[in-house]
Motif scaffolding. Sequence first.
Motif, PDB file in Angstrom:
ATOM      1  N   ASP A 142       0.828  -1.214   0.000  1.00 21.85           N
ATOM      2  CA  ASP A 142       0.000   0.000   0.000  1.00 21.85           C
ATOM      3  C   ASP A 142       0.859   1.259   0.000  1.00 21.85           C
ATOM      4  O   ASP A 142       0.320   2.365   0.111  1.00 21.85           O
ATOM      5  N   ASN A 143       2.158   1.111  -0.121  1.00 27.72           N
ATOM      6  CA  ASN A 143       3.065   2.262  -0.147  1.00 27.72           C
ATOM      7  C   ASN A 143       3.720   2.423  -1.524  1.00 27.72           C
ATOM      8  O   ASN A 143       4.840   2.912  -1.642  1.00 27.72           O
ATOM      9  N   ALA A 144       3.004   1.988  -2.550  1.00 31.39           N
ATOM     10  CA  ALA A 144       3.530   2.081  -3.909  1.00 31.39           C
ATOM     11  C   ALA A 144       2.353   2.091  -4.883  1.00 31.39           C
ATOM     12  O   ALA A 144       1.196   1.914  -4.485  1.00 31.39           O
ATOM     13  N   VAL A 145       2.661   2.325  -6.160  1.00 34.82           N
ATOM     14  CA  VAL A 145       1.676   2.196  -7.232  1.00 34.82           C
ATOM     15  C   VAL A 145       1.929   0.867  -7.932  1.00 34.82           C
ATOM     16  O   VAL A 145       3.006   0.650  -8.483  1.00 34.82           O
ATOM     17  N   THR A 146       0.961  -0.027  -7.883  1.00 32.19           N
ATOM     18  CA  THR A 146       1.079  -1.341  -8.516  1.00 32.19           C
ATOM     19  C   THR A 146      -0.088  -1.527  -9.476  1.00 32.19           C
ATOM     20  O   THR A 146      -1.237  -1.271  -9.119  1.00 32.19           O
ATOM     21  N   LEU A 147       0.227  -1.959 -10.687  1.00 33.34           N
ATOM     22  CA  LEU A 147      -0.800  -2.155 -11.698  1.00 33.34           C
ATOM     23  C   LEU A 147      -0.708  -3.562 -12.256  1.00 33.34           C
ATOM     24  O   LEU A 147       0.382  -4.106 -12.428  1.00 33.34           O
ATOM     25  N   ALA A 148      -1.873  -4.154 -12.560  1.00 25.41           N
ATOM     26  CA  ALA A 148      -1.915  -5.446 -13.236  1.00 25.41           C
ATOM     27  C   ALA A 148      -2.906  -5.357 -14.386  1.00 25.41           C
ATOM     28  O   ALA A 148      -4.071  -4.980 -14.186  1.00 25.41           O
ATOM     29  N   TRP A 149      -2.431  -5.678 -15.585  1.00 25.21           N
ATOM     30  CA  TRP A 149      -3.319  -5.699 -16.752  1.00 25.21           C
ATOM     31  C   TRP A 149      -4.083  -7.011 -16.721  1.00 25.21           C
ATOM     32  O   TRP A 149      -3.507  -8.089 -16.810  1.00 25.21           O
ATOM     33  N   LEU A 150      -5.416  -6.928 -16.595  1.00 22.41           N
ATOM     34  CA  LEU A 150      -6.248  -8.122 -16.517  1.00 22.41           C
ATOM     35  C   LEU A 150      -6.768  -8.551 -17.884  1.00 22.41           C
ATOM     36  O   LEU A 150      -7.307  -9.646 -18.029  1.00 22.41           O
ATOM     37  N   GLY A 151      -6.605  -7.687 -18.886  1.00 23.18           N
ATOM     38  CA  GLY A 151      -7.073  -7.997 -20.233  1.00 23.18           C
ATOM     39  C   GLY A 151      -7.774  -6.810 -20.854  1.00 23.18           C
ATOM     40  O   GLY A 151      -8.498  -6.079 -20.192  1.00 23.18           O
ATOM     41  N   HIS A 152      -7.530  -6.592 -22.163  1.00 23.55           N
ATOM     42  CA  HIS A 152      -8.110  -5.500 -22.937  1.00 23.55           C
ATOM     43  C   HIS A 152      -7.880  -4.171 -22.226  1.00 23.55           C
ATOM     44  O   HIS A 152      -6.746  -3.760 -22.061  1.00 23.55           O
ATOM     45  N   ALA A 153      -8.950  -3.479 -21.790  1.00 25.49           N
ATOM     46  CA  ALA A 153      -8.772  -2.186 -21.132  1.00 25.49           C
ATOM     47  C   ALA A 153      -8.929  -2.273 -19.623  1.00 25.49           C
ATOM     48  O   ALA A 153      -9.035  -1.249 -18.953  1.00 25.49           O
TER      49      ALA A 153
END
Length: 240
Positions: A60-71
Amino acid sequence: MGRLVKRRTVLTTGVLAAAGAAWTSVSSSWSARFLRDRFAEWGRDLPAAPHKPVPAAWSDNAVTLAWLGHATVLVNFYGLRLITDPVLFSRIGVDLGVGSFGPLRLVQCALAPDELPDIDLVLVSHAHFDHLDTPSLGAIPGRPAVVMAAETSDLLPAGRYSSVEELRWNESTRIATPHGDARIRSIEVRHWGARLGATPIAATRDSSSNARGAGCSSAATRRTPTRSELTGDSARSMRP
């Protein structure tokens, strides 16, 4: 007499069905091509996503992204959990209540609805079926705030939302969530946003007469100087 009428009904139905099948197989119209594509998908295996993220392990002390598909992108933005254009099921299209009638996706969504964390904020860029998917929106866990493009909130399925707001081009709003505030800003884009069977989204024209729809890109800002920007079909984190 009754038996004759039944025979005629069966014969007429059979002739119409044969004519419809012939039209579907040879016509170059959009509707015929759409139906041929759906028939071609019948029985096709849907492979699993090559990677399954584990949101519970994200800091919770960072920016984390995961692409789950398409947009569809799941973001932990310093503890604030948001998702963009959620499309979580195997098909998109017209919601029939028992499923969607439309294209089959190529790969399963990386996370099923019950594998998502409680969501604080949902961003919906525009009304196309592959971005505003009503079954997926209805399956989002938690009690999220929702920010959508102008004149699209009537498509949102009934649910437990903390708030629902629409943004026109270049408008912004601040959303309060249990994990902090987020500032959302819409950005003007060249993309139409109409949807079959819905009230047409307002459109304007620029000086070169190229039609623009009311789709929007959105930026959610939680902690300076970092921001996360959704462009409708992708997302990125940046430092100005």
